[in-house]
Scaffold this motif. Structure first.
Motif, PDB file in Angstrom:
ATOM      1  N   HIS A   1      -6.708   0.838   2.414  1.00 43.89           N
ATOM      2  CA  HIS A   1      -6.894   1.833   1.480  1.00 43.89           C
ATOM      3  C   HIS A   1      -8.006   2.940   1.616  1.00 43.89           C
ATOM      4  O   HIS A   1      -9.184   2.436   1.989  1.00 43.89           O
ATOM      5  CB  HIS A   1      -6.928   1.359   0.013  1.00 43.89           C
TER       6      HIS A   1
ATOM      7  N   GLY B   1       5.663   7.256  -8.856  1.00 42.32           N
ATOM      8  CA  GLY B   1       4.831   6.322  -7.951  1.00 42.32           C
ATOM      9  C   GLY B   1       5.642   5.859  -6.914  1.00 42.32           C
ATOM     10  O   GLY B   1       6.464   6.715  -6.247  1.00 42.32           O
TER      11      GLY B   1
ATOM     12  N   GLU C   1       1.514   7.277  -9.883  1.00 43.93           N
ATOM     13  CA  GLU C   1       1.143   8.369  -9.433  1.00 43.93           C
ATOM     14  C   GLU C   1       1.050   9.536 -10.528  1.00 43.93           C
ATOM     15  O   GLU C   1       0.024  10.100 -10.399  1.00 43.93           O
ATOM     16  CB  GLU C   1       1.979   9.040  -8.346  1.00 43.93           C
TER      17      GLU C   1
ATOM     18  N   SER D   1       2.651   1.418  -7.285  1.00 45.61           N
ATOM     19  CA  SER D   1       1.309   2.132  -7.489  1.00 45.61           C
ATOM     20  C   SER D   1       1.959   3.624  -8.387  1.00 45.61           C
ATOM     21  O   SER D   1       3.137   3.940  -8.183  1.00 45.61           O
ATOM     22  CB  SER D   1       0.623   2.640  -6.380  1.00 45.61           C
TER      23      SER D   1
ATOM     24  N   ALA E   1      -0.726   8.182  -2.257  1.00 44.15           N
ATOM     25  CA  ALA E   1      -0.683   8.846  -3.438  1.00 44.15           C
ATOM     26  C   ALA E   1      -1.275  10.392  -3.198  1.00 44.15           C
ATOM     27  O   ALA E   1      -2.316  10.598  -2.777  1.00 44.15           O
ATOM     28  CB  ALA E   1      -1.488   8.206  -4.389  1.00 44.15           C
TER      29      ALA E   1
ATOM     30  N   VAL F   1      -3.535   3.674  -1.300  1.00 47.40           N
ATOM     31  CA  VAL F   1      -3.941   2.825  -2.562  1.00 47.40           C
ATOM     32  C   VAL F   1      -3.433   1.466  -2.601  1.00 47.40           C
ATOM     33  O   VAL F   1      -2.112   1.106  -1.976  1.00 47.40           O
ATOM     34  CB  VAL F   1      -3.617   3.811  -3.837  1.00 47.40           C
ATOM     35  N   LYS F   2      -4.039   0.601  -3.259  1.00 42.51           N
ATOM     36  CA  LYS F   2      -3.793  -0.596  -3.512  1.00 42.51           C
ATOM     37  C   LYS F   2      -2.917  -0.650  -4.775  1.00 42.51           C
ATOM     38  O   LYS F   2      -2.721  -0.054  -5.483  1.00 42.51           O
ATOM     39  CB  LYS F   2      -4.976  -1.258  -3.857  1.00 42.51           C
ATOM     40  N   PRO F   3      -1.843  -1.535  -4.598  1.00 40.26           N
ATOM     41  CA  PRO F   3      -0.935  -1.691  -5.629  1.00 40.26           C
ATOM     42  C   PRO F   3      -1.776  -1.809  -6.844  1.00 40.26           C
ATOM     43  O   PRO F   3      -2.445  -2.800  -7.123  1.00 40.26           O
ATOM     44  CB  PRO F   3       0.175  -2.936  -5.330  1.00 40.26           C
ATOM     45  N   THR F   4      -1.152  -1.280  -7.930  1.00 42.61           N
ATOM     46  CA  THR F   4      -1.436  -1.470  -9.449  1.00 42.61           C
ATOM     47  C   THR F   4      -0.420  -2.090 -10.322  1.00 42.61           C
ATOM     48  O   THR F   4      -0.942  -2.347 -11.513  1.00 42.61           O
ATOM     49  CB  THR F   4      -2.034  -0.130 -10.056  1.00 42.61           C
TER      50      THR F   4
ATOM     51  N   TYR G   1       0.785  -1.162  -0.104  1.00 43.92           N
ATOM     52  CA  TYR G   1       0.052   0.024  -0.055  1.00 43.92           C
ATOM     53  C   TYR G   1       0.952   1.089   0.023  1.00 43.92           C
ATOM     54  O   TYR G   1       1.800   1.158   0.463  1.00 43.92           O
ATOM     55  CB  TYR G   1      -0.781  -0.074   1.245  1.00 43.92           C
TER      56      TYR G   1
ATOM     57  N   VAL H   1      -3.801   0.430 -16.318  1.00 42.69           N
ATOM     58  CA  VAL H   1      -3.460   1.123 -14.627  1.00 42.69           C
ATOM     59  C   VAL H   1      -3.453   2.482 -14.526  1.00 42.69           C
ATOM     60  O   VAL H   1      -3.603   2.921 -13.444  1.00 42.69           O
ATOM     61  CB  VAL H   1      -2.376   0.284 -14.417  1.00 42.69           C
ATOM     62  N   GLU H   2      -3.114   3.292 -15.627  1.00 38.17           N
ATOM     63  CA  GLU H   2      -3.107   4.618 -15.564  1.00 38.17           C
ATOM     64  C   GLU H   2      -3.421   5.160 -16.783  1.00 38.17           C
ATOM     65  O   GLU H   2      -2.728   4.887 -18.110  1.00 38.17           O
ATOM     66  CB  GLU H   2      -1.972   5.009 -15.075  1.00 38.17           C
TER      67      GLU H   2
END
Length: 439
Positions: free
Chosen positions: A214, A270, A249, A247, A8, A238-241, A5, A329-330
């Motif tokens: 999260h 990130g 950012e 994660s 962000a 946030v949860k890992p993506t 976690y 994911v982004e």
């Protein structure tokens, strides 16, 4: 501490502004009639046609009641007739403007006096013509009363995503600081390392502890038992993506203006990235297929990606999508632009120049041709600034000589660039600063 976690920050990401860039992509067009952000409701039609107001600058960013400090209105075409029809409205209780004077054709200077009754707030002064506002300062200055809080901001995030630094904008001294407290809105969000920079800043660290789920969390500033300010949310857990822990950012291009055939380099920031994530990631341009990408692990907080912009890529503004194992994911808009040939970006001085001295200005751009350079003119609003010998230097630079008369006042001046008589809008600025003469 629970790995996987991360924090962000809920920060305003200043990307490539589409309205401004849109006026400079195809043929360096002159600015359109679109209302710039923050200027809604301003009576811009009252500004004389030969006058352009660009911004305000303040000598101090944060002040206490009882402070007087300098400020400037920056623009072009300023003269006595314009100076005499304007006034400056701070738009706040017990805040006044005095000693307004015309310094140069690009600068009007004055002082802002913040009285004892001024309240804690951000202020955007306005230029007034015929009792109506015509321009609002794009960036504010802050007033904060003794013992009060103006704002709380997240200033940085560690690469692991487990902790970040924040700043409280306040007004404290050695007397009331011992009573000042900053507490998280959840006990599993730890606040530590509180340090004061009197009178206006208190810095600290916020950290994720074991078991924090999260979600969004904040902090509360208090004086004794009295709550002063609540910033909620300040951080988002946030949860890992990306992989098991990472994660994303933010995505940004190391250079925003590109030409077809360029190598586009993206920086993905990130937290908690692992080296093994690079092979599972790919980047796609949202508006136009630009082929395969390559990711490189740099650190726990950074990944780099590269892709080649095709030779047939149209001029325009582009966003980027990051995928992991083919899953989005982004996705962010307005990351970079493909600009046309003979695109001009900015004007600057090669080195500092003083009154009575000569120097050089540099006009930066992309794919500038010698023939295009011959169509350019550089002019100023001031007789004491003379520009000559405008010439092509290379595909990214046009140079010229500038002579500064000894009687020119130190200050900011705008260099106007035109091609075949048509004024060009340079997105990265065309203001130079003439320094004061040595004593």
């Amino acid at each position: 501490m629970k790995r996987g976690y991360g924090i962000a920050g809920l920060l305003l990401i200043c990307g490539l502004c589409p309205p401004a860039m849109a006026t400079t992509l195809s043929g360096q067009e002159q600015a359109t009639f679109a209302i710039p952000p923050g200027q809604e409701g301003m009576h811009r039609e009252l500004i004389p046609k030969n006058i352009n107001i660009e911004t305000f600058s303040f000598d101090l960013d944060v002040v206490a009641p009882g402070t007087t400090f300098g400020f400037d209105v920056v623009g072009s075409g300023f003269d006595e007739s314009f100076y005499k029809i304007i006034s400056i409205d701070p738009d706040a209780l017990d805040v006044t403007v005095k000693n307004l004077r015309l310094v140069t054709t690009n600068q009007i200077h004055g002082q802002i006096e913040v009285g004892s009754e001024a309240t804690t707030q951000y202020l955007h002064p306005k230029v007034i013509i015929q009792t109506l506002p015509v321009f609002r300062a794009p960036e504010p200055f802050g007033v904060v009363r003794y013992g009060e809080v103006l704002d709380i901001l997240l200033t940085s995030i560690d690469e692991t995503g487990q902790w970040g630094r924040f700043r409280v904008i306040t007004n404290l001294d050695e007397h009331n600081f011992p009573k000042f407290r900053i507490e998280p809105t959840n006990p599993r969000l730890e606040v530590s390392n509180i340090k004061a920079q009197y009178p206006f800043y208190v810095d600290g660290v916020v950290m994720i502890s074991e078991g924090l789920k999260h979600g969004s969390y904040g902090v509360v500033a208090s004086m004794g038992k009295r709550e002063l300010f609540r910033q909620d949310p300040l951080v988002e857990v946030v949860k890992p993506t990306v992989g098991k822990t990472g994660s994303i950012e933010k995505i940004h291009a190391t250079e925003m203006a590109h030409r077809p055939g360029d190598l586009l380099t993206l920086t993905v920031t990130g937290s908690a990235f692992l080296p093994n994530v690079a092979p599972i990631l790919s980047a796609e341009v949202n508006e136009f297929a630009m082929g395969p990408s390559t990711f490189t692990y740099v650190s726990e907080g950074r990944l780099d990606a590269t892709l080649r912009i095709p030779l047939n890529a149209p001029v325009g503004i582009y966003g980027v999508t990051i995928l992991s194992h083919g899953k989005v994911v982004e996705k962010e808009p307005n990351i970079f632009a493909v600009v046309p040939a003979n695109w001009l970006a900015s004007v600057k001085l090669a080195t500092a120049v003083l009154p009575g001295k000569n120097g050089r200005i540099l006009i930066a751009g992309r794919d500038i041709s010698p023939d295009f350079a011959k169509t350019l003119q550089a002019t100023t609003d001031t007789d004491g600034l003379q520009i000559s010998n405008l010439h092509w230097q290379d595909a990214t630079t046009i140079a010229a000589d500038i002579a500064v008369d000894a009687k020119v006042d130190p200050g900011e001046y705008i260099i106007h660039i035109s091609a075949n008589g048509k004024m060009l809008k340079l997105p990265r600025g065309n203001i130079i600063k003439i320094g004061p003469s040595p004593n």
